[in-house]
Design a protein around this motif. Structure first.
Motif, PDB file in Angstrom:
ATOM      1  N   UNK A   2       0.770  -1.021  -0.095  1.00  0.00           N
ATOM      2  CA  UNK A   2       0.057   0.082   0.207  1.00  0.00           C
ATOM      3  C   UNK A   2       0.844   1.085  -0.038  1.00  0.00           C
ATOM      4  N   UNK A   3       1.961   1.216   0.801  1.00  0.00           N
ATOM      5  CA  UNK A   3       3.025   2.221   0.946  1.00  0.00           C
ATOM      6  C   UNK A   3       3.735   2.628  -0.547  1.00  0.00           C
ATOM      7  N   UNK A   4       3.927   1.583  -1.029  1.00  0.00           N
ATOM      8  CA  UNK A   4       4.708   1.538  -2.262  1.00  0.00           C
ATOM      9  C   UNK A   4       4.057   2.200  -3.341  1.00  0.00           C
ATOM     10  N   UNK A   5       2.527   1.691  -3.449  1.00  0.00           N
ATOM     11  CA  UNK A   5       1.526   2.437  -4.305  1.00  0.00           C
ATOM     12  C   UNK A   5       1.493   3.834  -3.932  1.00  0.00           C
ATOM     13  N   UNK A   7       3.653   5.978  -2.473  1.00  0.00           N
ATOM     14  CA  UNK A   7       4.803   6.513  -2.904  1.00  0.00           C
ATOM     15  C   UNK A   7       5.064   6.559  -4.383  1.00  0.00           C
ATOM     16  N   UNK A   8       4.716   5.758  -5.099  1.00  0.00           N
ATOM     17  CA  UNK A   8       4.646   5.665  -6.751  1.00  0.00           C
ATOM     18  C   UNK A   8       3.920   6.785  -7.279  1.00  0.00           C
ATOM     19  N   UNK A   9       2.716   6.912  -6.681  1.00  0.00           N
ATOM     20  CA  UNK A   9       1.736   7.857  -7.160  1.00  0.00           C
ATOM     21  C   UNK A   9       2.225   9.173  -6.886  1.00  0.00           C
ATOM     22  N   UNK A  10       2.950   9.461  -5.601  1.00  0.00           N
ATOM     23  CA  UNK A  10       3.453  10.685  -5.261  1.00  0.00           C
ATOM     24  C   UNK A  10       4.762  11.074  -6.142  1.00  0.00           C
ATOM     25  N   UNK A  11       5.345  10.109  -6.448  1.00  0.00           N
ATOM     26  CA  UNK A  11       6.594  10.254  -7.409  1.00  0.00           C
ATOM     27  C   UNK A  11       6.217  10.763  -8.595  1.00  0.00           C
ATOM     28  N   UNK A  12       5.161  10.096  -9.021  1.00  0.00           N
ATOM     29  CA  UNK A  12       4.632  10.311 -10.401  1.00  0.00           C
ATOM     30  C   UNK A  12       3.851  11.777 -10.568  1.00  0.00           C
ATOM     31  N   UNK A  13       3.465  12.274  -9.695  1.00  0.00           N
ATOM     32  CA  UNK A  13       2.516  13.416  -9.657  1.00  0.00           C
ATOM     33  C   UNK A  13       3.719  14.552  -9.459  1.00  0.00           C
ATOM     34  N   UNK A  14       4.947  14.267  -8.776  1.00  0.00           N
ATOM     35  CA  UNK A  14       5.862  15.376  -8.541  1.00  0.00           C
ATOM     36  C   UNK A  14       6.650  15.331  -9.823  1.00  0.00           C
ATOM     37  N   UNK A  15       6.654  14.345 -10.742  1.00  0.00           N
ATOM     38  CA  UNK A  15       7.296  14.523 -12.102  1.00  0.00           C
ATOM     39  C   UNK A  15       6.701  15.338 -13.072  1.00  0.00           C
TER      40      UNK A  15
END
Length: 152
Positions: A2-5, A7-15
């Motif tokens: 759940x945390x990995x998903x 974290x991935x979503x936040x990374x994608x939005x920050x990009x």
């Protein structure tokens, strides 16, 4: 997981860079202006006829400005002497025909002829007594300088 998903979503939005948004109306307008247009052979002939008539009626002043802007080659003289400046067989025949017409004292209307290769158009009109003015237009230059509304 759940945390990995998350974290991935936040990374994608920050990009994603939301500061550089494009004006879609301006982009569409620019795309249309750079779109490949269809130019018919008759459109090219009509444009050469329009420019040739302008030059013919306005004289030397218009000829000087148009020669530079449109890269027109200009030849003025008796058809017999102009014949040597052409290498194209069709243009040599045209000079012979103009020479004959002048010798018969016939009226010579302005006309447009293509060379054998079809990459140039020549606008002919009578000038001073016994002389012909030949304006040579390169087809690709004509297309580049045509009025945009004329291009479909």
């Amino acid at each position: 997981m759940k945390y990995a998903t998350i974290l991935f979503a936040l990374f994608a939005l920050s990009a994603c860079d939301f500061t550089k948004r494009l004006d879609t109306a301006a982009v569409v307008k620019e795309m249309k202006s750079k779109q490949v247009k269809r130019v018919l052979p008759q459109d090219v002939v009509n444009q050469v006829d329009t420019w040739g008539q302008e030059i013919q009626t306005k004289g030397a002043m218009k000829l000087d400005s148009a020669t530079n802007a449109l890269q027109i080659t200009v030849r003025i003289g008796a058809p017999a002497s102009l014949k040597t400046s052409f290498k194209d067989a069709k243009m040599i025949e045209m000079m012979d025909a103009l020479d004959y017409s002048l010798s018969q004292k016939q009226d010579i209307p302005a006309s447009i002829q293509k060379n054998t290769a079809g990459d140039s158009l020549y606008y002919f009109y009578p000038s001073e007594a016994g002389k012909i003015t030949v304006l040579g237009f390169a087809k690709n230059i004509v297309i580049q300088n045509m009025d945009r509304p004329l291009i479909k």
